[in-house]
Design a protein around this motif. Structure first.
Motif, PDB file in Angstrom:
ATOM      1  N   THR A 257      13.267  -5.920  -6.687  1.00 33.74           N
ATOM      2  CA  THR A 257      13.052  -4.612  -6.078  1.00 33.74           C
ATOM      3  C   THR A 257      13.556  -4.537  -4.645  1.00 33.74           C
ATOM      4  O   THR A 257      13.557  -3.467  -4.036  1.00 33.74           O
ATOM      5  N   ASP A 258      13.964  -5.657  -4.097  1.00 31.57           N
ATOM      6  CA  ASP A 258      14.383  -5.699  -2.692  1.00 31.57           C
ATOM      7  C   ASP A 258      15.689  -6.488  -2.561  1.00 31.57           C
ATOM      8  O   ASP A 258      15.796  -7.375  -1.726  1.00 31.57           O
ATOM      9  N   GLU A 259      16.656  -6.148  -3.371  1.00 32.16           N
ATOM     10  CA  GLU A 259      17.873  -6.945  -3.465  1.00 32.16           C
ATOM     11  C   GLU A 259      18.513  -7.160  -2.092  1.00 32.16           C
ATOM     12  O   GLU A 259      18.784  -6.216  -1.353  1.00 32.16           O
ATOM     13  N   SER A 260      18.763  -8.429  -1.771  1.00 30.20           N
ATOM     14  CA  SER A 260      19.367  -8.786  -0.492  1.00 30.20           C
ATOM     15  C   SER A 260      20.025 -10.156  -0.604  1.00 30.20           C
ATOM     16  O   SER A 260      19.348 -11.182  -0.494  1.00 30.20           O
ATOM     17  N   PRO A 261      21.344 -10.206  -0.839  1.00 25.71           N
ATOM     18  CA  PRO A 261      22.033 -11.498  -0.885  1.00 25.71           C
ATOM     19  C   PRO A 261      21.857 -12.296   0.397  1.00 25.71           C
ATOM     20  O   PRO A 261      21.797 -13.535   0.360  1.00 25.71           O
ATOM     21  N   GLU A 262      21.763 -11.606   1.532  1.00 29.24           N
ATOM     22  CA  GLU A 262      21.594 -12.305   2.806  1.00 29.24           C
ATOM     23  C   GLU A 262      20.238 -13.016   2.861  1.00 29.24           C
ATOM     24  O   GLU A 262      20.128 -14.138   3.368  1.00 29.24           O
TER      25      GLU A 262
END
Length: 306
Positions: A257-262
């Protein structure tokens, strides 16, 4: 923010390796991911979150294996792919079966090593870490020394394993009792931990936007394993992170729900550096990670230590 790591190696992954497990109802399936080069490789045993399997958490597993760890994943009985019925007599004890799964892996390292081409003689069995996410964090916490409080508030059986020298708890639930919703208290009585006995060196990772429907508290609930445990040496708080911490459970998964590759990249590097330090392999990487976060103009999180 750039955090330097060693060059990645090619990785071999073998699944399923079937481990005989009398009393479990079926054999334990595991997956092993390892660098194709290197010797005296440290080991990570990984416990997945509720419903996942040995195929989950590729962003973390691939990174750790490419940077020098042998990672062993199991499929616990609560995995969706096994379809265990709610009325199955094993269901109320899944939390204990999970702990036994992890110990069984360590008991069967000879078989596991022999099942992976080219791995024989390359494991460092004196350097073993355990990592778990969510329900898997509760599982790993028990291996690190946490206990389940009984109805009278007394710590239950010690299920820790001295072979495990360090741990990482990812989005792991906190105290029970009044901190649980009525539903959680009724259906998950094992969610009543005592962290006072957790003495193994541990990194706790929590998201400051991780609001659980199982707790009456806010995201700070997931920091309890750090503040209430003598062994939890460090806490990584991730800014804006929810329960999947940016997408650690897979490269393309719906529950993120909080997609963030970083954010995932930060977790990869912080956990890698912490475990190398905690297992006595290298202390410079952990120091470098801490410095990079402290000096970043726009940090993704913060590390605090006891």
């Amino acid at each position: 923010m750039e955090i330097k790591v060693n060059a990645p190696a090619q990785v071999i992954s073998v699944k399923p390796i079937m481990l005989p497990a009398p009393g479990r109802g079926e054999d334990l399936q595991v997956r092993v991911s390892a660098p194709v080069t290197g010797n005296e490789l440290p080991i990570i045993v990984f416990s997945h979150g509720f419903g996942s399997s040995l195929d989950g958490y590729a962003p973390l597993v691939d990174f750790w294996a490419a940077h020098g760890f042998v990672v062993i994943q199991s499929t616990h009985l609560d995995s969706r792919r096994l379809g265990l019925a709610p009325e199955d007599p094993r269901t109320p004890l899944i939390w204990r079966f999970r702990v036994e799964d992890m110990k069984h892996i360590l008991d069967q390292l000879d078989l596991i090593e022999a099942s992976v081409p080219g791995l024989s003689g390359r494991l460092d069995r004196s350097r073993i870490a355990a990592v778990g996410h969510s329900f898997g964090g509760q599982t790993v916490g028990m291996l690190l020394g946490a206990r389940v409080l009984d109805a009278h508030g007394k710590p239950g059986e010690d299920l820790s394993d001295s072979r495990i020298k360090a741990g990482v708890l990812l989005a792991t639930t906190g105290k029970g009792g009044d901190d649980l919703t009525p539903f959680a208290a009724e259906h998950f009585p094992f969610m009543n931990p005592s962290f006072a006995e957790l003495t193994t060196p541990t990194l706790v990772v929590a998201g400051d936007h991780d609001q659980s429907h199982l707790s009456t508290r806010g995201p700070d609930w997931f920091t309890d394993p750090y503040f209430l445990s003598p062994g939890s040496t460090d806490l990584l708080t991730l800014f804006g992170a929810e329960h999947i911490l940016g997408g650690i459970s897979g490269y393309d998964v719906k529950e993120t729900t909080d997609e963030s590759p970083e954010r995932v990249a930060l977790i990869q590097r912080v956990t890698w550096a912490y475990l190398r330090n905690a297992l006595g392999l290298d202390d410079s990487s952990w120091a470098a990670v801490r410095t990079a976060l402290e000096e970043s103009a726009n940090p993704l999180g913060r590390i605090e230590s006891k």
